[in-house]
Design an enzyme around this catalytic site. Structure first.
Site, PDB file in Angstrom:
ATOM      1  N   GLU A 438      33.990   6.485   5.966  1.00 41.95           N
ATOM      2  CA  GLU A 438      34.250   7.727   5.231  1.00 41.95           C
ATOM      3  C   GLU A 438      35.572   7.603   4.472  1.00 41.95           C
ATOM      4  O   GLU A 438      36.624   7.416   5.074  1.00 41.95           O
ATOM      5  CB  GLU A 438      34.329   8.879   6.249  1.00 41.95           C
ATOM      6  CG  GLU A 438      34.851  10.177   5.694  1.00 41.95           C
ATOM      7  CD  GLU A 438      35.231  11.165   6.808  1.00 41.95           C
ATOM      8  OE1 GLU A 438      35.856  12.180   6.461  1.00 41.95           O
ATOM      9  OE2 GLU A 438      34.908  10.919   7.985  1.00 41.95           O
ATOM     10  N   ASP A 514      35.740  10.119  10.569  1.00 39.89           N
ATOM     11  CA  ASP A 514      36.847  10.751  11.289  1.00 39.89           C
ATOM     12  C   ASP A 514      36.344  11.465  12.546  1.00 39.89           C
ATOM     13  O   ASP A 514      35.195  11.906  12.604  1.00 39.89           O
ATOM     14  CB  ASP A 514      37.557  11.781  10.399  1.00 39.89           C
ATOM     15  CG  ASP A 514      38.308  11.121   9.258  1.00 39.89           C
ATOM     16  OD1 ASP A 514      38.499   9.903   9.311  1.00 39.89           O
ATOM     17  OD2 ASP A 514      38.696  11.829   8.307  1.00 39.89           O
ATOM     18  N   ASP A 516      36.728  14.398  13.500  1.00 37.08           N
ATOM     19  CA  ASP A 516      36.875  15.852  13.314  1.00 37.08           C
ATOM     20  C   ASP A 516      35.537  16.434  12.858  1.00 37.08           C
ATOM     21  O   ASP A 516      34.521  15.738  12.815  1.00 37.08           O
ATOM     22  CB  ASP A 516      37.993  16.157  12.306  1.00 37.08           C
ATOM     23  CG  ASP A 516      37.717  15.555  10.927  1.00 37.08           C
ATOM     24  OD1 ASP A 516      36.590  15.047  10.725  1.00 37.08           O
ATOM     25  OD2 ASP A 516      38.608  15.595  10.059  1.00 37.08           O
ATOM     26  N   ASP A 518      34.468  17.506   9.847  1.00 39.15           N
ATOM     27  CA  ASP A 518      33.931  16.892   8.628  1.00 39.15           C
ATOM     28  C   ASP A 518      33.341  15.517   8.924  1.00 39.15           C
ATOM     29  O   ASP A 518      32.288  15.146   8.416  1.00 39.15           O
ATOM     30  CB  ASP A 518      35.034  16.756   7.563  1.00 39.15           C
ATOM     31  CG  ASP A 518      35.219  18.063   6.792  1.00 39.15           C
ATOM     32  OD1 ASP A 518      34.299  18.895   6.866  1.00 39.15           O
ATOM     33  OD2 ASP A 518      36.265  18.246   6.153  1.00 39.15           O
TER      34      ASP A 518
END
Length: 663
Positions: A438, A514, A516, A518
């Site tokens: 990403e 990541d 998180d 997103d």
């Protein structure tokens, strides 16, 4: 939908207040969720906890005998001639120590490492060992002989039923040692039968790893008794197990850190015995502090790395490598059989049943002793060294030929690879892996930190298209999806199709996003793409999800342990690490915690160490779970379908309060 709304409008039915919170005390959590603490297919592991304690006494230099008896009534007793479990009052808890050991999850003599603790190295490490045995037994009897006294206590289901009784030793009674007799509770286990092969292997391995200690197994039903005692240790054991004779003499050695070692705690290190054979099944067994690590771990990786580096430098020194041949670690390791016994001061295991060692430092620890020892041995025995080099080069040539065959089959009319793909040098799909990363910044770190030989990187810009309801013919209208398909070398297909996988360029396709919300969304979109349009890749085990850490913990030096950097996947793991630091006596706040906002924040070295390095990363294979393909498709439709907003809302209303979202 109506029934769900009704339940929400009646607060009395699902009242949630102070009284709703249930605190599990003592050993209740073990009884509620035994699978979190032990294997539940049979009671062997809870008995192993008792055996491990007896072995830890022998490892610490006390006791020379361990006797295990399978009684006719289904119970098992373990007897040792160690120091005997202390039974005086604990200075803080004001209860007999033997009672605390068997009734508290985090009580034991194995937390005070390097501070004059009872055990510097031990297998029992989580402090939940024998208390789990107690919780899952209908009865547990403990007798301790110590300091001229005999103490006895009896438990049932984790609770004391017959309080501690202490009396002076009578004439002829043994002076010291502990006997524990456990009656496993059948309701917690799928089978009450002990896997005898596994039990014998466990006991024999204890004898192997502790030369001079005798280990006896008696079965009252069959009236069979076996005793193991190995004076020759690892070499004797390995030679008995090998299917064919080694092509060169067995390589054995050991190395342990001394007081002045700056990198490792005093006593840390490993003993090993390695045999190279041309055929037959490999024998590979590893242990950490006498605990069998059946799934291997970072200490195995250290042995592999040490062997590879030593053989590689020998081959380079003597110019033995033919032109065009590239040596890989697996070429040296392919025909290696070994027994490895590592001593690690503060081991981190994957899961409570300690099947795999996760301590990152163990790679460096074992490798740093194996590499110089083998280099020296090879250069002292050049002819044997050349024989080993020949074996490794032959394996490399076989591997490369297999890779070239695949290359020729797919060579004609191959599509031009996407420009943003940073490819790897190797063409062997058994070793190659591509990381779908990403963002460009994380892609940059991944490109710098990767192993250029076998790891490729394909950065993805922004969020990938939700492809759940996209026709296969329209997929390539999206640039990111076009690039993914061309890079991996496989065309989109359906579950009933028979796609041509001969063009596959990577054995592992790893989603790296990541840690998180997103990142999780991108992960779900990519998993949707693969499940919907590349299902055969999931079926064949090619799709993986990389798990980068969320936190870095800088721990100060403590006792024998030097300062270290540790990485935690999530808050739960971080809390466990901090809890361990407190138990090690580190002053509150002496450590520091930093949180990674994303992969882009990690430098190349950190990304390699935590996420890319095959020896220390956490990579999860993607496969169908409890649900079959049809049920999974139905759930994915609910989650990813355009017309499914009401179904998603229902899911959120049902499960929303049980999810912690880190926005």
């Amino acid at each position: 939908m109506v029934s769900n709304t009704q339940s929400i409008s009646q607060p009395a039915a699902t009242s949630y207040g102070e009284g709703s919170i249930r605190v599990l005390k003592g050993l209740e959590p073990v009884k509620q969720r035994p699978g979190m603490y032990t294997r539940t297919d049979n009671p062997l592991h809870i008995i192993q906890e008792v055996i491990d304690n007896a072995a830890d006494e022998a490892l610490a230099g006390f006791g020379k005998k361990i006797k295990v008896t399978l009684h006719a009534d289904g119970s098992v007793s373990v007897e040792d001639d160690g120091r005997g479990i202390p039974f005086g009052l604990h200075p803080e808890e004001q209860a007999p120590v033997v009672e605390l050991v068997f009734t508290r999850l985090h009580a034991g003599g194995k937390f005070d490492k390097g501070q004059g603790g009872a055990y510097s190295f031990s297998g029992g490490l989580h402090g939940v060992g024998v208390s789990v045995t107690n919780a899952l037994s209908t009865r547990l009897e403990v007798v301790s002989h110590r300091e001229g006294k005999r103490a006895a206590i009896v438990f049932a289901g984790g609770d004391v039923t017959e309080p501690l009784v202490v009396r002076a030793l009578e004439a002829g009674e043994r002076k010291q040692g502990t006997t524990v007799r456990a009656y496993p509770d059948g309701k917690y286990f799928e089978s009450s039968q002990y896997p005898m092969h596994e039990l014998r292997h466990l006991l024999r391995s204890k004898a192997v790893l502790m030369p001079g200690v005798s280990v006896t197994l008696t079965d009252e039903k069959s009236r069979d008794t076996q005793t193991w005692q190995y004076k020759g240790g690892l070499r004797d054991y390995l030679m008995q197990e090998l299917a064919s004779d080694p092509v060169i003499p067995v390589f054995e050695g050991s190395g342990f850190a001394g007081k002045k070692d700056d990198n490792f705690a005093e006593g840390e290190g490993a003993a090993w015995c390695v045999a190279f054979t041309e055929d037959g099944a490999n024998v590979r067994e590893s242990y950490v502090n006498l605990i069998p690590t059946t799934a291997g771990g970072t200490h195995d990786s250290g042995l592999r790395d040490g062997l590879f580096q030593a053989v590689k430098s020998f081959i380079e020194l003597h110019s033995l490598l033919p032109k065009g041949v590239k040596l890989m670690p697996e070429d040296v390791f392919a025909r290696a059989s070994y027994v490895l016994s590592a001593k690690v001061l503060d081991p981190q295991f994957q899961g409570q049943i300690k099947e795999r060692l996760n301590s990152r430092d163990a790679v460096r620890l074992v490798s740093s002793y194996v590499k110089p020892a083998l280099e020296l041995w090879l250069n002292e025995h050049v002819e044997w060294g050349k024989k080993l080099a020949e074996l490794a080069i032959k394996a490399a040539q076989t591997r490369q030929r297999a890779g070239q065959k695949v290359e020729k089959r797919k060579g004609s009319g191959v599509a031009v690879l996407p420009g943003k793909l940073t490819d790897c040098e190797s063409r062997d799909i058994a070793l190659n892996e591509v990381f779908l990363v990403e963002g460009d910044s994380a892609g940059g770190s991944a490109k710098m930190g990767r192993d250029k030989e076998t790891q490729a990187v394909l950065p993805l810009r922004g969020k990938v298209l939700n492809t759940w309801e996209v026709d296969r013919d329209r997929l390539f209208a999206n640039n990111e999806i076009h690039d993914i398909s061309v890079a991996i070398g496989v065309d989109p297909h359906g579950p009933q199709d028979e796609p041509d996988l001969s063009g596959l360029r990577y054995g592992k396709i790893c989603i790296l996003s990541d840690a998180d919300v997103d990142g999780s969304h991108i992960q779900v979109l990519l998993l949707t793409l693969f499940f919907r349009h590349f299902p055969k890749l999931i079926e064949a085990g090619h799709i993986h999800v990389a798990r980068p850490p969320l936190f870095r913990l800088n721990a100060p030096a403590r006792g024998k342990k030097p300062a270290s950097k540790q990485y935690a996947l999530d808050e739960r793991e971080l809390a466990a690490m901090i809890d361990k630091l407190r138990k090690d006596g580190v002053r509150e706040g002496a450590w520091s915690v930093s949180r990674f906002k994303g992969l882009g924040e990690m430098n190349a070295e950190q990304l390699w160490e935590t996420t890319l390095n095959p020896d220390t990363r956490r990579l999860m294979p993607v496969q169908l779970g409890a649900m079959d393909a049809l049920q999974t498709t139905s759930l994915m439709t609910q989650l990813m379908g355009k017309g499914e907003a009401s179904a998603r809302r229902e899911l959120m209303e049902l499960h929303g309060d049980s999810v912690e979202v880190d926005v």
